[in-house]
Design a protein around this motif. Structure first.
Motif, PDB file in Angstrom:
ATOM      1  N   ASP A  27      33.629  41.679  42.870  1.00  0.00           N
ATOM      2  CA  ASP A  27      33.407  40.437  42.133  1.00  0.00           C
ATOM      3  C   ASP A  27      33.668  40.718  40.659  1.00  0.00           C
ATOM      4  O   ASP A  27      33.040  41.601  40.059  1.00  0.00           O
ATOM      5  N   ARG A  34      31.815  42.637  47.534  1.00  0.00           N
ATOM      6  CA  ARG A  34      31.637  41.462  48.387  1.00  0.00           C
ATOM      7  C   ARG A  34      32.543  41.589  49.588  1.00  0.00           C
ATOM      8  O   ARG A  34      33.624  42.177  49.514  1.00  0.00           O
ATOM      9  N   SER A  36      35.011  39.731  52.127  1.00  0.00           N
ATOM     10  CA  SER A  36      35.861  38.552  52.102  1.00  0.00           C
ATOM     11  C   SER A  36      36.402  38.317  53.502  1.00  0.00           C
ATOM     12  O   SER A  36      36.920  39.228  54.146  1.00  0.00           O
ATOM     13  N   GLN A  42      29.492  33.399  51.742  1.00  0.00           N
ATOM     14  CA  GLN A  42      28.878  34.378  50.844  1.00  0.00           C
ATOM     15  C   GLN A  42      27.490  33.926  50.412  1.00  0.00           C
ATOM     16  O   GLN A  42      27.267  32.764  50.118  1.00  0.00           O
ATOM     17  N   ASP A  44      24.203  34.914  47.761  1.00  0.00           N
ATOM     18  CA  ASP A  44      23.871  35.656  46.539  1.00  0.00           C
ATOM     19  C   ASP A  44      22.865  36.767  46.785  1.00  0.00           C
ATOM     20  O   ASP A  44      22.801  37.728  46.026  1.00  0.00           O
ATOM     21  N   ASP A  47      23.756  42.334  49.145  1.00  0.00           N
ATOM     22  CA  ASP A  47      24.505  43.401  48.479  1.00  0.00           C
ATOM     23  C   ASP A  47      25.344  44.122  49.524  1.00  0.00           C
ATOM     24  O   ASP A  47      24.856  44.418  50.617  1.00  0.00           O
TER      25      ASP A  47
END
Length: 122
Positions: A27, A34, A36, A42, A44, A47
């Motif tokens: 990011d 992240r 993909s 996704q 927040d 981790d």
């Protein structure tokens, strides 16, 4: 004989998706890793980590944080799935069980254990 047989059995029994169902991106705003994928939503509170094993293999892991949790569950998943396919399950488990969840797909460790088990059978 046992090692060759176990190696072949492991290749047929524990095959991860090829190519993986995800890619790892950095990011640009936060510098965090992240996952993909077309199917990932996704979050927040997740981790993504790269863990290095004692033998030098890399395992991708995720840590789903639940702000109201007082416990953390360690979830080592080891069948023919990858972390991209387990992402939704891990985040939902964290939410519904009210826990933090550290999850990884440990195919290499599982294959090593399976090979050692098969060798002990011969």
């Amino acid at each position: 004989m046992g090692v060759a047989t176990s190696s072949m059995a492991a290749k047929f029994a524990f095959f991860p998706p090829n190519p993986p169902s995800y890619t790892i991106l950095v990011d640009e705003e936060t510098g965090k890793l992240r996952l993909s994928s077309d199917t990932l939503h996704q979050r927040d509170n997740v981790d993504v980590l790269r863990l290095c094993t004692k033998k030098g293999n890399e395992i991708v892991a995720m840590y789903a944080k639940n702000p109201s949790a007082s416990l953390t569950v360690l979830y080592s998943h080891g069948n023919a799935a990858d972390i991209g396919q387990m992402y939704h399950i891990f985040t939902e488990l964290s939410l519904h069980l009210n826990v933090n969840l550290m999850g990884w797909v440990s195919l290499i460790i599982l294959i090593d254990a399976y090979q050692q088990f098969l060798v002990s059978c011969y």
